[in-house]
Structure formats: C-alpha cells, structure tokens
Scaffold this active site. Structure first.
Site, PDB file in Angstrom:
ATOM      1  N   TYR A 110       0.879  -1.165   0.000  1.00  0.00           N
ATOM      2  CA  TYR A 110       0.000   0.000   0.000  1.00  0.00           C
ATOM      3  C   TYR A 110       0.917   1.214   0.000  1.00  0.00           C
ATOM      4  CZ  TYR A 110      -3.377   3.498   1.589  1.00  0.00           C
ATOM      5  OH  TYR A 110      -4.144   4.623   1.701  1.00  0.00           O
ATOM      6  N   ASP A 149      -2.180  -1.167  -4.133  1.00  0.00           N
ATOM      7  CA  ASP A 149      -2.490   0.215  -4.476  1.00  0.00           C
ATOM      8  C   ASP A 149      -1.177   0.980  -4.449  1.00  0.00           C
ATOM      9  OD1 ASP A 149      -3.254   2.845  -4.607  1.00  0.00           O
ATOM     10  OD2 ASP A 149      -4.448   2.828  -2.770  1.00  0.00           O
TER      11      ASP A 149
END
Length: 257
Positions: A110, A149
């Site tokens: 992330y 992400d």
C-alpha cells in the site's frame, strides 16, 4: 490452486471492518482466489474476527490504529512471511507484506499517497526507491510479484482527466518517473502488458458521481519481474465489484514448468 493455474486478487478495501459489513465475504467466496491481498485495512488484527475457512491469514498493521495496513489471505501456507522493508522510518505504517512461495515472492504494497500540494512526496519517493531495491534483490532469487495500491497513474491512458490532474498527487512527474524506472529495470505492468490500449480504472473519487461517470484512475497493479513474465496468463480489473472506492484486480499465473 487449479491444476497449474494460480488466481491472485488484490483490493484496497478502504477499511476491512467496513467492507466486511457489506458484501466482502460473499465477494471473497465468489472470487475464490488462491491468494487474496488487501490494502488499507485500517485496523489492528485483534480488532477483527475474520472467518475465512481454508485460508491462512497474515497482517501487517500500522502502529497508528485505524490507519493504512496490509493483509494477505492464502490457501497455501507460505515458506516465509516478512513484514516491512527493513527500514524503520518506512515500516511504521504497515505498508509492505511479503510472502515467499516455492516459485515466487508476493509483495503486497500500500504505497503512500503524496497528498495535497505533494507535501508527502519525499516520503513517497523514498518508499518507492526502497521498494524498488527490495524487489530487485528478491528477483535475483526467484520471480517477484508486486501487488497493491501503488497510488500512481503511470500514463495519460491510466486516468480520465490527465491534463487537469498533471502535478496532482498520484500523477506528478516524479511519481510517474519512479514507476517508469521500475519497469525499465526489469519489471512488467501485467495489465498493460496484456491490454496495451485498454482504458479501465480501479479507483474513483467518492465525489462528483465519479464512479457512475467512470471518471477514474488506474492506480492498482500487479507488477511482475521479467523472469516471471512467462507466468502471466490473465490480468483483469474487476470494476463491476463494489464495496470500496477501489475495485479488485486479478492476476492469473500459469505455473507449468
């Protein structure tokens, strides 16, 4: 595992407890992934009792409660699990979780958001450099798969409004250049590898009916090291699945020798 094919899913859930109250379990069971990675869990593991029969669960939580965090749910028990990049300043937010399997490393990331006015850009670039070095080192041993992400739209094709977003968080020249450097150093953006011209997004703002209007960004990726490129069988963006401001993405691997 289905024969020699492995199905991987990655999804920024924007709060694991929140998405579990929606349709997460139903979606999880329907997708039936061999390895399911999530980002932005926004919890400590002891704050959730998640029943996923048949899966091993691994979490890397941010020190700060309710913030960031990653987790991986896998049918096959990994050889080894590593939390973080081994750099204290970059490892307090639970952003990097690595699972080693017989034929590859899976890194669930992330990546930091560079934030308004790019006030966290330096931290983001430091993280990107450290992750790049880490991936390169691991790839000398066996193929590396990075999922998650990554908080960057690489090219103009990867977001709806490229001109108005130029220099904004996630589409700054500096962030895009770091992604280019990674690809130039022996890594492959699996979706773009199989779909060089397809316009598809994985994140939409909650404002201005962005998802309804498909005014989105492609900022979620499966990146594969060059020595694992021949394993890439399928790469998809599952934008018909709701529950978060992101949708899941999929990578299918062919593990035949």
């Amino acid at each position: 595992m289905r024969g020699d094919t492995l199905k991987l899913i990655s999804w920024n859930v924007n709060g694991l407890r929140a998405v579990v109250k929606k349709d997460f379990i139903e979606t999880f069971n329907t997708l039936n992934a061999d390895i399911f990675s999530v980002q932005e869990t926004k919890l400590h593991q002891d704050q959730i009792d998640l029943e996923l029969p048949g899966y091993h669960q691994y979490f890397f939580d941010a020190i700060r409660k309710g913030y960031s965090g990653t987790a991986v749910f896998t049918k096959e028990e990994p050889i080894n699990v590593t939390c973080g990049l081994g750099i204290e300043d970059l490892d307090t937010e639970g952003r990097t979780l690595t699972l080693e399997f017989p034929k590859f490393y899976l890194i669930n990331s992330y990546s930091p958001n560079s934030q308004q006015e790019l006030k966290r850009l330096d931290f983001k670039l430091s993280y990107n450099d450290a992750l790049h070095d880490y991936m390169k080192k691991l790839s000398e041993k066996k193929p590396v798969i990075l999922c998650g992400d990554l908080n960057v739209a690489h090219k103009e094709i990867d977001l709806k409004n490229d001109k108005t977003n130029h220099h904004n968080p996630g589409f700054s020249d500096e962030e895009r250049q770091k992604f280019t450097e990674l690809l130039d150093d022996g890594f492959v953006d699996s979706f773009r590898y199989l779909h060089p011209e397809e316009v598809k997004y994985s994140w939409w703002s909650y404002r201005f009916n962005a998802r309804k209007n498909n005014s989105g960004w492609r900022i979620d990726y499966f990146v594969v090291s060059e020595n694992g490129k021949n394993m890439i069988d399928k790469a998809e963006i599952l934008n018909d699945i709701y529950g978060s401001d992101h949708c899941p993405i999929e990578l299918d691997l062919n593990l035949e020798e």
